[in-house]
Design a protein around this motif. Structure first.
Motif, PDB file in Angstrom:
ATOM      1  N   VAL A  22       0.837  -1.207   0.000  1.00  0.00           N
ATOM      2  CA  VAL A  22       0.000   0.000   0.000  1.00  0.00           C
ATOM      3  C   VAL A  22       0.869   1.253   0.000  1.00  0.00           C
ATOM      4  N   GLY A  23       1.976   1.210   0.760  1.00  0.00           N
ATOM      5  CA  GLY A  23       2.877   2.355   0.793  1.00  0.00           C
ATOM      6  C   GLY A  23       3.537   2.618  -0.551  1.00  0.00           C
ATOM      7  N   LEU A  24       3.927   1.570  -1.261  1.00  0.00           N
ATOM      8  CA  LEU A  24       4.512   1.754  -2.598  1.00  0.00           C
ATOM      9  C   LEU A  24       3.504   2.386  -3.556  1.00  0.00           C
ATOM     10  N   ALA A  25       2.258   1.937  -3.481  1.00  0.00           N
ATOM     11  CA  ALA A  25       1.220   2.544  -4.317  1.00  0.00           C
ATOM     12  C   ALA A  25       1.015   4.012  -3.954  1.00  0.00           C
ATOM     13  N   GLY A  26       1.048   4.325  -2.657  1.00  0.00           N
ATOM     14  CA  GLY A  26       0.914   5.720  -2.236  1.00  0.00           C
ATOM     15  C   GLY A  26       2.065   6.587  -2.717  1.00  0.00           C
ATOM     16  N   MET A  27       3.288   6.059  -2.671  1.00  0.00           N
ATOM     17  CA  MET A  27       4.444   6.825  -3.169  1.00  0.00           C
ATOM     18  C   MET A  27       4.339   7.066  -4.670  1.00  0.00           C
ATOM     19  N   ALA A  28       3.845   6.053  -5.403  1.00  0.00           N
ATOM     20  CA  ALA A  28       3.671   6.226  -6.848  1.00  0.00           C
ATOM     21  C   ALA A  28       2.630   7.309  -7.150  1.00  0.00           C
ATOM     22  N   VAL A  29       1.551   7.329  -6.374  1.00  0.00           N
ATOM     23  CA  VAL A  29       0.511   8.343  -6.571  1.00  0.00           C
ATOM     24  C   VAL A  29       1.066   9.737  -6.252  1.00  0.00           C
ATOM     25  N   ILE A  30       1.873   9.850  -5.201  1.00  0.00           N
ATOM     26  CA  ILE A  30       2.458  11.141  -4.842  1.00  0.00           C
ATOM     27  C   ILE A  30       3.398  11.642  -5.937  1.00  0.00           C
ATOM     28  N   LEU A  31       4.238  10.761  -6.456  1.00  0.00           N
ATOM     29  CA  LEU A  31       5.165  11.166  -7.523  1.00  0.00           C
ATOM     30  C   LEU A  31       4.409  11.601  -8.776  1.00  0.00           C
ATOM     31  N   TYR A  32       3.341  10.871  -9.116  1.00  0.00           N
ATOM     32  CA  TYR A  32       2.534  11.245 -10.276  1.00  0.00           C
ATOM     33  C   TYR A  32       1.860  12.596 -10.068  1.00  0.00           C
ATOM     34  N   ALA A  33       1.348  12.826  -8.859  1.00  0.00           N
ATOM     35  CA  ALA A  33       0.700  14.107  -8.568  1.00  0.00           C
ATOM     36  C   ALA A  33       1.708  15.260  -8.593  1.00  0.00           C
ATOM     37  N   LEU A  34       2.898  15.035  -8.067  1.00  0.00           N
ATOM     38  CA  LEU A  34       3.925  16.090  -8.096  1.00  0.00           C
ATOM     39  C   LEU A  34       4.365  16.392  -9.522  1.00  0.00           C
ATOM     40  N   TRP A  35       4.448  15.365 -10.356  1.00  0.00           N
ATOM     41  CA  TRP A  35       4.813  15.601 -11.757  1.00  0.00           C
ATOM     42  C   TRP A  35       3.735  16.441 -12.465  1.00  0.00           C
ATOM     43  N   MET A  36       2.463  16.112 -12.223  1.00  0.00           N
ATOM     44  CA  MET A  36       1.382  16.903 -12.823  1.00  0.00           C
ATOM     45  C   MET A  36       1.352  18.318 -12.260  1.00  0.00           C
ATOM     46  N   LEU A  37       1.633  18.470 -10.968  1.00  0.00           N
ATOM     47  CA  LEU A  37       1.633  19.802 -10.364  1.00  0.00           C
ATOM     48  C   LEU A  37       2.760  20.666 -10.921  1.00  0.00           C
ATOM     49  N   ARG A  38       3.904  20.045 -11.176  1.00  0.00           N
ATOM     50  CA  ARG A  38       5.008  20.805 -11.782  1.00  0.00           C
ATOM     51  C   ARG A  38       4.647  21.267 -13.193  1.00  0.00           C
ATOM     52  N   GLY A  62      -3.295  14.177  -2.002  1.00  0.00           N
ATOM     53  CA  GLY A  62      -3.821  13.852  -0.673  1.00  0.00           C
ATOM     54  C   GLY A  62      -4.024  12.360  -0.484  1.00  0.00           C
ATOM     55  N   LEU A  63      -4.484  11.672  -1.541  1.00  0.00           N
ATOM     56  CA  LEU A  63      -4.686  10.233  -1.449  1.00  0.00           C
ATOM     57  C   LEU A  63      -3.361   9.508  -1.226  1.00  0.00           C
ATOM     58  N   GLY A  64      -2.331   9.929  -1.936  1.00  0.00           N
ATOM     59  CA  GLY A  64      -1.014   9.299  -1.758  1.00  0.00           C
ATOM     60  C   GLY A  64      -0.460   9.524  -0.359  1.00  0.00           C
ATOM     61  N   ILE A  65      -0.634  10.724   0.168  1.00  0.00           N
ATOM     62  CA  ILE A  65      -0.151  11.014   1.526  1.00  0.00           C
ATOM     63  C   ILE A  65      -0.895  10.177   2.554  1.00  0.00           C
ATOM     64  N   VAL A  66      -2.210  10.043   2.389  1.00  0.00           N
ATOM     65  CA  VAL A  66      -3.002   9.226   3.321  1.00  0.00           C
ATOM     66  C   VAL A  66      -2.553   7.770   3.278  1.00  0.00           C
ATOM     67  N   MET A  67      -2.287   7.248   2.101  1.00  0.00           N
ATOM     68  CA  MET A  67      -1.845   5.859   1.978  1.00  0.00           C
ATOM     69  C   MET A  67      -0.486   5.652   2.644  1.00  0.00           C
ATOM     70  N   CYS A  68       0.411   6.619   2.493  1.00  0.00           N
ATOM     71  CA  CYS A  68       1.724   6.504   3.139  1.00  0.00           C
ATOM     72  C   CYS A  68       1.603   6.599   4.664  1.00  0.00           C
ATOM     73  N   LEU A  69       0.729   7.474   5.150  1.00  0.00           N
ATOM     74  CA  LEU A  69       0.515   7.576   6.593  1.00  0.00           C
ATOM     75  C   LEU A  69      -0.091   6.297   7.159  1.00  0.00           C
ATOM     76  N   CYS A 139      -4.577  -1.453 -15.324  1.00  0.00           N
ATOM     77  CA  CYS A 139      -5.099  -0.618 -14.235  1.00  0.00           C
ATOM     78  C   CYS A 139      -6.038  -1.404 -13.329  1.00  0.00           C
ATOM     79  N   GLU A 140      -6.789  -2.342 -13.931  1.00  0.00           N
ATOM     80  CA  GLU A 140      -7.693  -3.152 -13.126  1.00  0.00           C
ATOM     81  C   GLU A 140      -6.921  -4.040 -12.159  1.00  0.00           C
ATOM     82  N   TRP A 141      -5.861  -4.689 -12.651  1.00  0.00           N
ATOM     83  CA  TRP A 141      -5.060  -5.548 -11.791  1.00  0.00           C
ATOM     84  C   TRP A 141      -4.344  -4.750 -10.706  1.00  0.00           C
ATOM     85  N   VAL A 142      -3.852  -3.575 -11.061  1.00  0.00           N
ATOM     86  CA  VAL A 142      -3.179  -2.738 -10.063  1.00  0.00           C
ATOM     87  C   VAL A 142      -4.161  -2.302  -8.972  1.00  0.00           C
ATOM     88  N   GLY A 143      -5.354  -1.865  -9.401  1.00  0.00           N
ATOM     89  CA  GLY A 143      -6.363  -1.449  -8.433  1.00  0.00           C
ATOM     90  C   GLY A 143      -6.814  -2.580  -7.530  1.00  0.00           C
TER      91      GLY A 143
END
Length: 217
Positions: A22-38, A62-69, A139-143
């Protein structure tokens, strides 16, 4: 006791592994969000104007941060095996799973699900939808893997909470060991008292002999 300790160790390891996924998925979501924000910040700076807030980017962040927490709290709960920590972890993971399930059900069951979400000015939401449609199986398998890891985390936390913390067994073993030590103390006390009792007559006899010797002189 030993079998219970081995079972607890296995459950703790499995819970940490599920939380790590779950933490790896959260880190991936955070990196993707930071790339889009940049990219969004660069676009806004190029246009030299104030653009609306990109809700989709901040939602993913926010979802990635919650998953990491949740991963951090799950590791702490697995290490300590504390009932309160495990209960809080289970509640928050359950709420996250309910939120993900409600969103997924809205997307698949509601034909007009796009109207439930506000308009994304960055356009990343539309790009994300096209990516999911073109790679739906992946995406289905990852989810499913992430949701399965979250559900497994809840189940393992329940099992670990039922087993209880390790220190309770240590207390029981200490209590069991105390009666084994008491006879030794009692034997030492008995030997000590007998030793004193045997020495007292000898001292009194020697004192009496000295008095008699002085009287004869």
């Amino acid at each position: 006791m030993a079998g219970r300790g081995v079972a607890r160790s296995c459950v703790q390891t499995a819970l940490k592994a599920a939380n790590s996924l779950v933490g790896l998925a959260g880190m991936a979501v955070i990196l993707y969000a930071l790339w889009m924000l940049r990219a969004w910040s660069a676009q806004a700076a190029h246009l030299h104007q104030h653009l609306p807030v990109p809700w989709f980017i901040y939602t993913l962040l926010g979802l990635g941060i919650v998953m990491c927490l949740l991963t951090c709290s799950g590791h702490i709960a697995a290490e300590t095996a504390n009932g309160a920590c495990l209960s809080c972890h289970m509640i928050f993971v359950f709420l996250l799973v309910i939120l993900e399930g409600a969103t997924t059900a809205d997307v698949f069951l509601n034909s007009n699900w796009e109207e439930d979400f506000p308009e994304d000015p960055s356009g990343n939401f539309a790009e994300f939808k096209e990516f999911v449609r073109s790679n739906f199986q992946i995406c289905e398998w990852v989810g499913l893997s992430v949701v399965g890891a979250q559900a497994l985390s809840i189940i393992l936390a329940m099992v670990l909470r039922a087993l209880g913390p390790e220190r309770e067994i240590d207390y029981d073993s200490d209590d069991d060991a105390v009666p084994a030590r008491l006879p030794l103390l009692r034997n030492q006390a008995q030997h000590g008292s007998s030793y004193v009792e045997t020495n007292l007559p000898r001292r009194s006899d020697s004192w009496t002999l000295r008095i008699l010797d002085k009287a004869n002189k």
